[in-house]
Motif scaffolding. Structure first.
Motif, mmCIF file in Angstrom:
data_model
loop_
_atom_site.group_PDB
_atom_site.id
_atom_site.type_symbol
_atom_site.label_atom_id
_atom_site.label_comp_id
_atom_site.label_asym_id
_atom_site.label_seq_id
_atom_site.Cartn_x
_atom_site.Cartn_y
_atom_site.Cartn_z
ATOM 1 N N LYS B 223 1.107 -3.229 -2.154
ATOM 2 C CA LYS B 223 -0.520 -2.731 -2.651
ATOM 3 C C LYS B 223 0.077 -2.083 -3.823
ATOM 4 C CE LYS B 223 -1.614 -6.876 -0.079
ATOM 5 N NZ LYS B 223 -0.416 -7.697 -0.075
ATOM 6 N N THR B 224 0.951 -1.173 -3.884
ATOM 7 C CA THR B 224 0.283 0.477 -5.056
ATOM 8 C C THR B 224 1.885 0.242 -5.812
ATOM 9 O OG1 THR B 224 2.365 1.576 -3.851
ATOM 10 C CG2 THR B 224 0.821 2.016 -3.160
ATOM 11 N N VAL B 228 4.867 -2.810 -5.608
ATOM 12 C CA VAL B 228 5.153 -3.930 -6.135
ATOM 13 C C VAL B 228 6.926 -3.790 -7.376
ATOM 14 C CG1 VAL B 228 4.267 -5.141 -8.205
ATOM 15 C CG2 VAL B 228 2.898 -4.730 -6.394
ATOM 16 N N LEU B 336 0.779 -9.268 -10.399
ATOM 17 C CA LEU B 336 0.976 -8.080 -9.027
ATOM 18 C C LEU B 336 0.807 -6.719 -9.541
ATOM 19 C CD1 LEU B 336 3.731 -9.816 -7.392
ATOM 20 C CD2 LEU B 336 1.172 -9.646 -6.908
ATOM 21 N N SER B 340 -2.067 -4.204 -8.977
ATOM 22 C CA SER B 340 -2.056 -3.433 -7.871
ATOM 23 C C SER B 340 -3.430 -2.207 -8.012
ATOM 24 C CB SER B 340 -0.420 -2.970 -8.091
ATOM 25 O OG SER B 340 -0.468 -2.232 -9.025
#
Lengths: 354, 354
Positions: B223-224, B228, B336, B340
């Motif tokens: 999720k960082t 991504v 995304l 993020s």
């Protein structure tokens, strides 16, 4: 025209890395002398009184491998001296500063650093005619075959209306007295800057070894190997003028920023600076053995060292062609090279910071 | 697969020089914090007790210009501190050691050294996971966005028969726990070496500022922004497998030697080393402003930083093609990236040598 004239980088066929055995021989030649000087004259106990770290610099190091060999020899001699004085040498740490012009190929230098080296290697970009290091931060300075490069062509040579306009010539070899004097004045000013900077950077008791191209007394520069080579280059360029590839004014404006100092000149400049004692000043021979020299190898060495300065003035396009011409001159007149005076064309100087 | 993964050299379109604004922003972001730390916590009087020369190092400096800006800021803050303490600062001399891998483009670094710099600039080639400097020779060490590069891919990942065989993945993002643990163990071992080496090299009272890519608590790496991006690269590679340009085993064998440490991990490793006090440890945001990020710029940054490691494994031929694929993934799924978690993905650490 001022600035930097680095040796050919990389490791290709014309690279300095692959074409510097003569300079290496000259270096090896003085190995014993450096050894002896360190053992006799360097007070290592005093140098590492405050710290166990010894800082060495090689000024005008180019891309190796000669610089690695030379620095290795110096460190070995220092360790010997510690041993001789029954001082502990195990925890000594050496930091070696490899210096050359910003445009020197440091990438090649770093890539060829010996993997098994026992020192901390560092690159220092910049002209050694300026300050390069903090005050009192160096214990030992070495410079081999670098100080004959002037910081620039004497400006007077580029004035078409002056008596120092160097028409048809590329150096003071075979030129007028005025031209010769302009070169000598440039060398004097450069050497003053060099000594001033080093006087600030070297600790009291620290040592400086200079190995320089030199002119022995009563020998004309045209009779030395360098003088003969410069004539080949000059003749090669004039051939290209005659073939209409380059113009005569282009050659008139081109002058090699190279000077061979005499022992007398160096003595005077060092004494006038006043910060160094002269521990040794000797004219020696750059070659140790009487092995025949080889025309092809000579040309390759000349190209590795001088291509940079030629390209800067004439552009890259003419270089292959020019070296064909120089090569031809060299083959034809190689007897001039063989009969040239090599004796005493290398000056070995050891200075100590007072 | 071990060794060096330098940023793109030169100053061309894909160079790090031209594609490192994000890293620069991250650096600028902490400028005030570094300033304040120096003013509050650095005892400059003690540091220059023995000599007026201050030695700084930037570890993982790449080719500039970020490193010049960062070092300039540090020196300005130090001078401010001298001034604040009414200590003379005129005769201070700064020597700045720019360190990166041997294969870093030092020629470009040296050519872009600021002409008006008031310090002695030096290049130090080598891995910062080894010793690089003599003992107790540095007063201030800085490292920004470099310590997320591991010294090598964890060896276990390359064993086809182990549970850490990282099939179809190029990183621990989205991989098994075993893979994650192998990465963490490699980071731990590298960081131990880093801290051991620096503990020897930094003088007592000297300071070290580390700016690192980091993973905030309770956030999954996927999720960082980095997570991504790695997914884009992975998808791009799998596209090329599907197109038959590279083989699947080639991708299985490829793993990015990059790790985002948490504040907790760093605290534990620093305390276990024992030579440094933690003066500051803070998770912060790499970006100061909420300006929209740009897909094209992201791709260029990724290429400048990661082309080296990709070329080393897959060869130069596929690079343009691969970055086309990555670019496409990035355009398609840029949401995304935008959604993020960037918050707290930068770790700012100030250590003092005890």
């Amino acid at each position: 025209m001022s600035g930097s004239f680095p040796m050919n980088g990389g490791d290709g066929i014309y690279s300095y890395t692959k074409n510097s055995e003569y300079q290496r021989e000259a270096s090896n030649n003085v190995k014993e002398m450096i050894d002896m000087t360190i053992v006799e004259k360097l007070d290592v106990k005093h140098l590492t009184f405050a710290s166990r770290s010894i800082h060495l610099a090689d000024l005008g190091c180019s891309v190796g491998p000669n610089t690695f060999i030379a620095m290795q020899n110096v460190m070995a001699a220092m360790e010997k001296k510690y041993y001789a004085q029954s001082l502990p040498s195990e925890d000594l740490e050496f930091q070696v500063f490899f210096n050359d012009h910003i445009s020197n190929d440091f990438n090649t230098l770093f890539a060829s650093l010996p993997v098994d080296r026992k020192y901390f290697g560092v690159g220092v970009p910049g002209s050694f005619y300026d300050r390069l290091f903090p005050s009192s931060s160096l214990h030992f300075v070495h410079s081999s075959y670098a100080l004959h490069w002037l910081s620039k062509v004497p400006e007077k040579l580029l004035d078409k209306n002056s008596s120092t306009w160097n028409k048809g010539k590329i150096h003071y070899t075979g030129a007028s007295d005025e031209v010769m004097k302009a070169y000598a004045a440039q060398f004097e000013s450069d050497m003053e800057n060099f000594l001033d900077a080093r006087a600030k950077e070297i600790v009291v008791g620290g040592m400086m070894v200079l190995i320089m191209q030199s002119l022995p007394d009563n020998i004309d520069h045209s009779k030395t190997p360098t003088g003969v080579i410069f004539k080949f280059v000059e003749d090669g360029l004039m051939d290209m003028v005659n073939a209409g590839i380059i113009s005569e004014p282009q050659v008139d404006m081109f002058n090699l920023p190279v000077y061979s100092a005499s022992a007398k000149e160096m003595t005077r400049l060092i004494e006038s600076n006043g910060c160094f004692s002269i521990e040794k000043m000797e004219l020696i021979d750059p070659r140790s053995k009487d092995a025949p020299i080889n025309a092809q190898a000579v040309i390759m060495h000349v190209r590795a060292a001088m291509e940079g300065v030629i390209v800067k003035h004439f552009g890259r396009d003419i270089v292959d062609d020019l070296f064909e011409h120089i090569s031809q001159k060299c083959m034809e007149d190689f007897h001039l090279m063989e009969s040239s005076n090599m004796k005493g064309t290398q000056l070995f100087i050891v200075l100590k910071r007072k």
